[in-house]
Design an enzyme around this catalytic site. Structure first.
Site, PDB file in Angstrom:
ATOM      1  N   ARG A 211       0.782  -1.230  -0.126  1.00 43.85           N
ATOM      2  CA  ARG A 211      -0.110   0.040  -0.240  1.00 43.85           C
ATOM      3  C   ARG A 211       1.028   1.188  -0.115  1.00 43.85           C
ATOM      4  O   ARG A 211       1.587   1.488   1.124  1.00 43.85           O
ATOM      5  CB  ARG A 211      -0.945   0.121   1.254  1.00 43.85           C
ATOM      6  CG  ARG A 211      -1.653  -1.200   1.461  1.00 43.85           C
ATOM      7  CD  ARG A 211      -2.975  -1.225   0.738  1.00 43.85           C
ATOM      8  NE  ARG A 211      -3.631  -2.196   0.789  1.00 43.85           N
ATOM      9  CZ  ARG A 211      -4.835  -2.522   1.595  1.00 43.85           C
ATOM     10  NH1 ARG A 211      -5.512  -1.586   2.098  1.00 43.85           N
ATOM     11  NH2 ARG A 211      -5.628  -3.579   1.256  1.00 43.85           N
ATOM     12  N   GLU A 213       0.519   4.091   0.911  1.00 40.22           N
ATOM     13  CA  GLU A 213       0.002   5.040   1.892  1.00 40.22           C
ATOM     14  C   GLU A 213       0.840   6.226   2.032  1.00 40.22           C
ATOM     15  O   GLU A 213       2.043   5.897   2.539  1.00 40.22           O
ATOM     16  CB  GLU A 213      -0.512   4.428   3.137  1.00 40.22           C
ATOM     17  CG  GLU A 213      -1.209   2.992   3.006  1.00 40.22           C
ATOM     18  CD  GLU A 213      -2.457   2.872   3.454  1.00 40.22           C
ATOM     19  OE1 GLU A 213      -3.178   3.948   3.930  1.00 40.22           O
ATOM     20  OE2 GLU A 213      -2.889   1.702   3.680  1.00 40.22           O
ATOM     21  N   ARG A 219       0.144   2.430  13.034  1.00 43.07           N
ATOM     22  CA  ARG A 219      -0.739   1.209  12.423  1.00 43.07           C
ATOM     23  C   ARG A 219      -0.640   0.975  11.188  1.00 43.07           C
ATOM     24  O   ARG A 219      -1.337   0.330  10.469  1.00 43.07           O
ATOM     25  CB  ARG A 219      -2.076   1.694  13.111  1.00 43.07           C
ATOM     26  CG  ARG A 219      -2.434   2.656  13.817  1.00 43.07           C
ATOM     27  CD  ARG A 219      -4.003   2.691  14.412  1.00 43.07           C
ATOM     28  NE  ARG A 219      -4.366   3.836  13.670  1.00 43.07           N
ATOM     29  CZ  ARG A 219      -5.549   4.080  13.119  1.00 43.07           C
ATOM     30  NH1 ARG A 219      -6.044   2.871  12.619  1.00 43.07           N
ATOM     31  NH2 ARG A 219      -5.794   5.037  12.497  1.00 43.07           N
ATOM     32  N   HIS A 220       0.095   1.823  10.428  1.00 41.26           N
ATOM     33  CA  HIS A 220       0.244   1.583   9.015  1.00 41.26           C
ATOM     34  C   HIS A 220       1.729   1.047   8.401  1.00 41.26           C
ATOM     35  O   HIS A 220       2.557   1.730   8.963  1.00 41.26           O
ATOM     36  CB  HIS A 220      -0.244   2.763   8.173  1.00 41.26           C
ATOM     37  CG  HIS A 220      -1.661   3.104   8.230  1.00 41.26           C
ATOM     38  ND1 HIS A 220      -2.232   3.985   9.067  1.00 41.26           N
ATOM     39  CD2 HIS A 220      -2.541   2.881   7.309  1.00 41.26           C
ATOM     40  CE1 HIS A 220      -3.410   3.933   8.992  1.00 41.26           C
ATOM     41  NE2 HIS A 220      -3.929   3.177   8.007  1.00 41.26           N
ATOM     42  N   GLU A 357      -8.880  -0.961  13.769  1.00 34.43           N
ATOM     43  CA  GLU A 357      -9.724  -1.766  12.634  1.00 34.43           C
ATOM     44  C   GLU A 357      -8.702  -3.089  12.545  1.00 34.43           C
ATOM     45  O   GLU A 357      -7.382  -3.065  12.151  1.00 34.43           O
ATOM     46  CB  GLU A 357      -9.926  -1.226  11.457  1.00 34.43           C
ATOM     47  CG  GLU A 357     -10.596  -2.050  10.244  1.00 34.43           C
ATOM     48  CD  GLU A 357     -10.439  -1.604   8.891  1.00 34.43           C
ATOM     49  OE1 GLU A 357     -10.785  -0.390   8.792  1.00 34.43           O
ATOM     50  OE2 GLU A 357      -9.971  -2.046   8.019  1.00 34.43           O
TER      51      GLU A 357
END
Ligand code: AMO
Length: 434
Positions: A211, A213, A219-220, A357
């Site tokens: 990803r 991002e 948390r990424h 999540e």
């Protein structure tokens, strides 16, 4: 190494060869000690200088910390030794000498910042509490695999180099594939669906997702590992049951098989296993509960995605794992199926830990025409996905599934502050090496 004994298995009276790293040295004058560490634990090696060969004593005591030695000798009972036994050496081989200057201290006496630790992961994992995280991670993945097998799933591996993305165009890493543009895959989504529609019916995959991002958060990751499930003839309720089963199996396995590791992490006393009956809140209820707390500046309305802050407020409210179900169709991707009696409402769900999540999933749109409409509504060209949509013309059963972030699972099980703690060599905005 032939004839090697793990330090943990050394019993008084044994003639052994132990091998490992010099953890610590203590020279008290006439007597000196060296603590040798291997993956099973540590053992004391005793040097009585007057009674031993000078060369032997020198070899042992000249070795810098973290040097790798093989020590042969007799194991003796010694109540004052850290493990109750010690080795009286007869010969020592230096298998790999270590520099006297170490970039970080594996004995943990000197703390190191996370970037230094990540730059020197090999040394970092010589610390019991860091090694424990990765032993537990392996146990969690084993438990996930066993749960999937019990659910009748076959493990699959799907391509990570792909021609198109699925989870939103801005988060793709482009690469050059023999002169053509290609991408690193963001999710096995389309492939796992194609396999649910094959003779396999129920499949799972544990593999990397990529990803691009922009945000650098605790948390990424830009390369994460996703635990993916897809089941033919499953609906979203059954998919949620499977997510619950994998999550509770992970906790159960850690509680049952990782006592030593929990000890190393200082968690053995208060490690709680969730009961596996996670509340299922509709998106609408979730909004109401968040709004009722009055803790957010804004009043959330139908169609809003939940910000990190909103998730946090709700997580505090619920206080355990939970699902958010029945999301508005417009916020879920094209492959998620809408409810048959209400097209505004999707079967998409998220599974949440109070902190974040963990899972997204849902029942999938398996009707060819509806699927094509979904692509168009999301501004994607269905032609580019023909390899996928075509199969929906040849008998694609109703199916459902989900993806769970492996690092987020480990992070929440072990209450880690930063997701980078749960992956060996993180890829983020700053890190491409090691
Ligand atoms: P989603 O994009 O929500 O759904 O991803 C599923 C889960 O993967 C984890 N995750 C991440 N973890 C760390 N860093 C990231 N950058 C990152 N991105 C995602 C999260 C998230 O809940 N195809 C769907 C799943 C499905 O419907 O089956 C998907 O990829 O824990």
């Amino acid at each position: 190494m032939e004839g090697r004994t793990y330090t943990a298995d050394a019993e008084p009276g044994d003639e052994v060869t132990v091998a490992g790293w010099v953890h610590e040295k203590r020279d008290l004058g006439g007597i000196a000690f060296l603590i040798l560490r291997d993956t099973s634990g540590k053992i004391q090696v005793k040097f009585e200088k007057d009674e031993m060969d000078d060369d032997l004593v020198e070899t042992g005591l000249d070795a810098h910390r973290e040097s790798v030695l093989s020590v042969s000798g007799t194991v003796k009972e010694e109540p004052r030794a850290p493990t109750g036994v010690e080795v009286v050496p007869e010969s020592i081989d230096v298998l790999a000498a270590a520099d006297p200057e170490l970039p970080l201290d594996p004995s943990g006496k000197v703390d190191a910042e996370l970037p230094t630790r990540l730059d020197n992961r090999t040394l970092d994992l010589r610390k019991d509490e860091v090694k424990a995280i990765f032993e537990i991670r392996a146990e969690i993945l084993r438990a996930a695999r066993d749960t999937f097998r019990a659910l009748g799933c076959t493990e699959i591996n799907t391509p990570k180099i792909v021609a198109t993305g699925t989870e939103g165009g801005t988060e793709l890493f482009p690469i050059t594939y023999f002169g053509e543009e290609a991408f690193m895959n963001q999710s096995p989504q389309l492939f796992k669906q194609l396999m649910a529609g094959s003779g396999l019916e129920r499949v799972f995959e544990i593999g990397p997702i990529f990803r691009a991002e922009e945000h650098n958060t605790p948390r990424h990751l830009n390369e994460a590992h996703s635990i993916d499930f897809e089941g033919a003839f499953c609906d979203h309720h059954e998919a949620m049951d499977a997510a619950e089963a994998v999550t509770t199996a992970a906790y159960d396995a850690v509680a049952e098989n990782c006592e030593e590791q929990l000890e190393a992490l200082g968690m053995a006393e208060e490690f709680d296993v969730p009961d596996g009956d996670f509340p299922r809140l509709s998106y609408e209820e979730a909004l109401e509960r968040i709004n009722a707390t009055g803790e957010l500046d804004e009043h959330l309305v139908w169609g809003d995605d939940l910000s990190t802050e909103a998730e946090h407020v709700l997580g505090q409210e619920v206080g355990e794992h939970y699902f958010i179900t029945d999301w508005p169709s417009e916020v879920k991707p094209f492959y998620i199926k809408d409810h048959d009696d209400d097209e505004e409402l999707s079967t998409g769900f998220d599974m949440m830990h109070p902190r974040m999540e963990l899972v997204s999933g849902g029942a999938r749109e398996h009707r060819h025409e509806k699927l094509i409409e979904g692509f168009e509504q999301q501004g994607l060209d269905p032609e580019e996905f023909e390899y996928y949509t075509k199969m929906f013309r040849y008998g694609m059963p109703p199916h459902a599934g989900w993806g769970m972030g492996a690092e987020r699972l480990v992070m929440t099980v072990l209450e880690l502050e930063n997701i980078r703690e749960a992956v060996l060599f993180p890829r983020d905005r700053q890190r491409l090496s090691p």
